[in-house]
Design a protein around this motif. Sequence first.
Motif, short mmCIF file in Angstrom:
data_model
loop_
_atom_site.label_atom_id
_atom_site.label_comp_id
_atom_site.label_asym_id
_atom_site.label_seq_id
_atom_site.Cartn_x
_atom_site.Cartn_y
_atom_site.Cartn_z
N ARG A 94 0.85 -1.20 0.00
CA ARG A 94 0.00 0.00 0.00
C ARG A 94 0.89 1.26 0.00
NH1 ARG A 94 -2.56 -3.01 4.05
NH2 ARG A 94 -2.46 -1.35 5.62
N ASN A 95 0.89 2.03 1.08
CA ASN A 95 1.63 3.29 1.11
C ASN A 95 3.04 3.15 1.67
OD1 ASN A 95 0.29 2.71 3.63
ND2 ASN A 95 0.81 4.77 4.35
N TRP A 96 3.49 1.92 1.92
CA TRP A 96 4.82 1.71 2.49
C TRP A 96 5.77 1.09 1.47
CZ3 TRP A 96 4.46 -0.70 8.09
CH2 TRP A 96 3.75 0.18 8.93
N VAL A 97 7.05 1.51 1.56
CA VAL A 97 8.14 0.90 0.82
C VAL A 97 9.21 0.50 1.83
CG1 VAL A 97 9.95 1.24 -0.92
CG2 VAL A 97 7.72 2.31 -1.22
N SER A 98 9.73 -0.72 1.72
CA SER A 98 10.80 -1.15 2.63
C SER A 98 11.88 -1.88 1.86
CB SER A 98 10.25 -2.03 3.75
OG SER A 98 9.55 -3.16 3.25
N SER A 99 13.11 -1.74 2.34
CA SER A 99 14.26 -2.44 1.77
C SER A 99 15.19 -2.87 2.89
CB SER A 99 15.01 -1.55 0.76
OG SER A 99 14.31 -1.48 -0.47
N ARG A 100 16.21 -3.68 2.51
CA ARG A 100 17.05 -4.34 3.52
C ARG A 100 18.34 -3.61 3.85
NH1 ARG A 100 17.45 -9.66 -0.11
NH2 ARG A 100 18.28 -7.95 -1.39
N THR A 101 19.11 -3.23 2.83
CA THR A 101 20.48 -2.74 3.04
C THR A 101 20.80 -1.66 2.02
OG1 THR A 101 21.53 -4.27 1.47
CG2 THR A 101 21.13 -5.11 3.72
N PRO A 102 21.96 -0.99 2.18
CA PRO A 102 22.35 0.00 1.17
C PRO A 102 22.45 -0.56 -0.24
CG PRO A 102 23.65 0.30 3.16
CD PRO A 102 22.86 -0.97 3.36
N GLU A 103 22.75 -1.85 -0.37
CA GLU A 103 22.83 -2.45 -1.70
C GLU A 103 21.49 -2.42 -2.43
OE1 GLU A 103 24.28 -3.76 1.03
OE2 GLU A 103 26.31 -3.16 0.38
N ASP A 104 20.41 -2.29 -1.68
CA ASP A 104 19.06 -2.27 -2.28
C ASP A 104 18.59 -0.87 -2.65
OD1 ASP A 104 18.86 -5.04 -1.83
OD2 ASP A 104 18.05 -4.73 0.18
N ILE A 105 19.41 0.14 -2.42
CA ILE A 105 18.95 1.52 -2.59
C ILE A 105 18.42 1.83 -3.99
CG2 ILE A 105 19.73 3.93 -2.65
CD1 ILE A 105 21.37 3.34 -0.12
N PRO A 106 19.03 1.38 -5.09
CA PRO A 106 18.44 1.69 -6.40
C PRO A 106 16.99 1.21 -6.54
CG PRO A 106 20.70 0.95 -6.67
CD PRO A 106 20.36 0.72 -5.23
N ALA A 107 16.70 -0.01 -6.09
CA ALA A 107 15.33 -0.52 -6.15
C ALA A 107 14.43 0.23 -5.18
CB ALA A 107 15.31 -2.02 -5.83
N PHE A 108 14.96 0.57 -4.01
CA PHE A 108 14.24 1.34 -2.99
C PHE A 108 13.83 2.69 -3.55
CE2 PHE A 108 14.64 4.24 0.79
CZ PHE A 108 13.63 3.71 1.57
N ASN A 109 14.78 3.39 -4.17
CA ASN A 109 14.49 4.70 -4.74
C ASN A 109 13.42 4.62 -5.82
OD1 ASN A 109 16.45 5.82 -3.11
ND2 ASN A 109 17.99 6.03 -4.73
N ALA A 110 13.55 3.63 -6.70
CA ALA A 110 12.59 3.50 -7.80
C ALA A 110 11.18 3.23 -7.27
CB ALA A 110 13.02 2.39 -8.75
#
Length: 204
Positions: free
Chosen positions: A159-175
């Motif tokens: 829904r309105n949340w985005v979550s990621s695991r580590t700095p390595e995931d930042i590109p997917a997190f940002n997108a």
Amino acid sequence: MSNPPQHRLGGLCIGIVLTDGFEQAEMTEPRAALEESGVLIRMLSDKKGRVRGVHHDQPGDLFDVDTTFNQVTADEFDALLLPGGKVNANSLRSNADAQALVRQIDAQGKPIAVICHAPWLLISAGLVQGRKMTSSPDVQQDLEKAGAHWVDEKVVVDRNWVSSRTPEDIPAFNAAFKGILAQRTRQHTRGTADDMPASAGEGG
């Protein structure tokens, strides 16, 4: 290819929730991506002045704070970004003003993006029951005990949340974060959330 045009996020205001000991890349890289899209960023902390980031276990740089949690309301923001860092997240999860702010933002259905250890604040705020999330493995057990459905994926949108695991995931997190912000912008342009497809904002 699926990313929205850069100007589509112009005019949004996003608060970054942090204190000393935040993982620096988890703030600076998303902030740069958002600012490139025209987003206004405000740095929110438990204290005035400056806060220091970290690079894993090494001291990072100092960053200016715009205002403190107790001086703002959810109405001032379109979304929140919560970078991780164990020291930062451990300090914030017991901060009543930070808890109140994330509760208000979530109650309004506004996006919240969390990475690494940042979900600790959402746990303390009593918000994770029934939510699908990922995080640092250190936080998995705490999320599951609080009723969240934890998955080991680089990015999860619930829904309105985005979550990621580590700095390595930042590109997917940002997108993913920019994606739900673009949906919110389109809702505002149309004047109603009813115009959005029923499946919008879900996935992961």
